[in-house]
Design a protein around this motif. Structure first.
Motif, PDB file in Angstrom:
ATOM      1  N   VAL A  28       0.969  -2.312  -2.622  1.00  0.00           N
ATOM      2  CA  VAL A  28       1.806  -2.730  -3.748  1.00  0.00           C
ATOM      3  C   VAL A  28       3.118  -3.323  -3.234  1.00  0.00           C
ATOM      4  O   VAL A  28       3.585  -4.363  -3.725  1.00  0.00           O
ATOM      5  N   ALA A  29       3.719  -2.681  -2.234  1.00  0.00           N
ATOM      6  CA  ALA A  29       4.970  -3.179  -1.674  1.00  0.00           C
ATOM      7  C   ALA A  29       4.793  -4.576  -1.094  1.00  0.00           C
ATOM      8  O   ALA A  29       5.655  -5.453  -1.275  1.00  0.00           O
ATOM      9  N   ALA A  30       3.695  -4.801  -0.394  1.00  0.00           N
ATOM     10  CA  ALA A  30       3.429  -6.129   0.159  1.00  0.00           C
ATOM     11  C   ALA A  30       3.272  -7.155  -0.957  1.00  0.00           C
ATOM     12  O   ALA A  30       3.793  -8.273  -0.868  1.00  0.00           O
ATOM     13  N   VAL A  45      11.823  -5.019   1.611  1.00  0.00           N
ATOM     14  CA  VAL A  45      10.400  -4.669   1.530  1.00  0.00           C
ATOM     15  C   VAL A  45      10.352  -3.160   1.339  1.00  0.00           C
ATOM     16  O   VAL A  45      10.843  -2.401   2.173  1.00  0.00           O
ATOM     17  N   ILE A  46       9.779  -2.710   0.230  1.00  0.00           N
ATOM     18  CA  ILE A  46       9.937  -1.325  -0.209  1.00  0.00           C
ATOM     19  C   ILE A  46       9.031  -0.389   0.593  1.00  0.00           C
ATOM     20  O   ILE A  46       7.849  -0.205   0.272  1.00  0.00           O
ATOM     21  N   GLN A  47       9.596   0.181   1.638  1.00  0.00           N
ATOM     22  CA  GLN A  47       8.843   1.129   2.453  1.00  0.00           C
ATOM     23  C   GLN A  47       8.690   2.473   1.742  1.00  0.00           C
ATOM     24  O   GLN A  47       7.683   3.156   1.898  1.00  0.00           O
ATOM     25  N   GLU A  92       3.503   8.325  -5.011  1.00  0.00           N
ATOM     26  CA  GLU A  92       4.247   9.121  -4.037  1.00  0.00           C
ATOM     27  C   GLU A  92       3.340   9.761  -2.991  1.00  0.00           C
ATOM     28  O   GLU A  92       3.727   9.912  -1.827  1.00  0.00           O
ATOM     29  N   SER A  93       2.146  10.141  -3.393  1.00  0.00           N
ATOM     30  CA  SER A  93       1.220  10.793  -2.462  1.00  0.00           C
ATOM     31  C   SER A  93       0.053   9.879  -2.083  1.00  0.00           C
ATOM     32  O   SER A  93      -0.995  10.354  -1.638  1.00  0.00           O
ATOM     33  N   ASP A  94       0.237   8.581  -2.266  1.00  0.00           N
ATOM     34  CA  ASP A  94      -0.811   7.610  -1.943  1.00  0.00           C
ATOM     35  C   ASP A  94      -0.186   6.493  -1.104  1.00  0.00           C
ATOM     36  O   ASP A  94       0.030   5.373  -1.586  1.00  0.00           O
ATOM     37  N   PRO A  95       0.144   6.781   0.171  1.00  0.00           N
ATOM     38  CA  PRO A  95       0.883   5.810   0.979  1.00  0.00           C
ATOM     39  C   PRO A  95       0.143   4.499   1.206  1.00  0.00           C
ATOM     40  O   PRO A  95       0.771   3.446   1.310  1.00  0.00           O
ATOM     41  N   ALA A  96      -1.177   4.543   1.285  1.00  0.00           N
ATOM     42  CA  ALA A  96      -1.924   3.312   1.542  1.00  0.00           C
ATOM     43  C   ALA A  96      -1.758   2.333   0.382  1.00  0.00           C
ATOM     44  O   ALA A  96      -1.489   1.137   0.585  1.00  0.00           O
ATOM     45  N   THR A  97      -1.923   2.850  -0.854  1.00  0.00           N
ATOM     46  CA  THR A  97      -1.750   1.979  -2.018  1.00  0.00           C
ATOM     47  C   THR A  97      -0.294   1.547  -2.158  1.00  0.00           C
ATOM     48  O   THR A  97      -0.006   0.398  -2.531  1.00  0.00           O
TER      49      THR A  97
END
Length: 303
Positions: free
Chosen positions: A253-255, A214-216, A244-249
């Protein structure tokens, strides 16, 4: 509004889904607290087992043992301790195995380990040590009634000359007593399917559990993939480009990526999954919920 086809429970027929989780031993008190928060979050999903990694050259030996021993003492989880051939004699490694046995551990993940000289250098067995992962498996089985998991490589081990040579290595580990193989992570499910076909054609019948990353952090995952010979498809890089600067998105996307992957594998008949958690639980927990897994209290209430 009806659920999208990709998320409907009807996609999960047949045998129950089983999961396992991989953690790494903490380096500080803060990291230890974060690790145990993750373990407490995932434990109610009743994993088949949880594994704890072993640093290069045995660098985390004591911390790995302490984490595994605490899992035995304080939880109902079944821990699996990683162990490598690197940086120790047979006697030293056998002592570690006996220590796990005495602590109540009955499952070891046996790995050759990375070359002592680092990436790009040739592997050399430690003087007086185990020569290979198959040799290590044989030694572990001689010391007790252990379940022994080993590694498998859908895109072959980067040091293997061919897929045939790579599967020869897996066959040797099975002949030595390995009971399960867990794959290196991959992002193209067709790679896993072709690998399992090759393995079964060779007459190897132990479970081949897909390892799911799961891509953290996409950059870190891509860098690690390059070192281990795992491919990163262009479509995957495109999905994370600019985040890179949008951790929420990035998290969303990772989920989505992991959900697509595991649900497609379920459609192909896969029922066991091993998640590389990076000691962070939330995304992994969400994916497990999509697989239909629930804490025991929720299962009882729904019954």
């Amino acid at each position: 509004m009806t659920a999208p086809d990709t998320l409907r429970p009807s996609r999960l027929p047949g045998a129950p889904i089983r999961v396992s989780f991989e953690f790494f031993p903490p380096k500080s008190a803060e990291a230890e607290a974060a690790l145990w928060r993750s373990i407490e979050r995932l434990a109610p999903l009743d994993p088949d087992f949880v594994s704890v990694t072993y640093g290069a050259g045995g660098s985390t030996r004591e911390r790995t043992h302490n984490t595994v021993a605490r899992l035995v003492r304080e939880t109902r989880l079944k821990p699996a301790a990683h162990l490598t051939c690197v940086g120790a004699t047979r006697r030293e490694i056998d002592d570690v195995v006996r220590g796990y046995r005495d602590a109540g551990v009955r499952h070891v993940v046996a790995l050759r380990g990375d070359p002592a000289g680092g990436p790009g250098t040739a592997y050399e067995a430690h003087p007086g040590g185990y020569d290979s992962s198959a040799d290590l498996v044989r030694g572990i089985r001689a010391l007790g009634d252990f379940e022994v998991s080993v590694s498998a490589y859908p895109e072959k081990h980067p040091e293997s000359s061919s897929f045939d040579a790579d599967i020869d290595g897996l066959a040797a580990k099975v002949d030595a007593g390995a009971t399960r193989a867990i794959t290196q992570f991959f992002f193209d499910n067709s790679l896993y399917a072709r690998y399992v076909e090759r393995v079964r054609a060779r007459g190897i019948d132990i479970p081949i559990i897909p390892g799911i990353a799961v891509i953290q952090n996409f950059k870190q995952t891509a860098n690690f993939a390059r070192k281990t010979g795992a491919s990163v498809p262009d479509w995957l890089a495109d999905r994370f480009a600019g985040l890179e600067s949008d951790p929420a998105t990035h998290q969303l996307v990772a989920a989505g990526v992991a959900a697509e992957q595991v649900l497609d594998l379920v459609d192909q008949g896969v029922r066991d999954f091993h998640f590389y958690t990076m000691n962070r639980a939330e995304l992994v927990y969400a994916i497990c919920r999509l697989l239909g897994l629930k804490p025991e209290g929720e299962r009882a209430a729904a019954a």
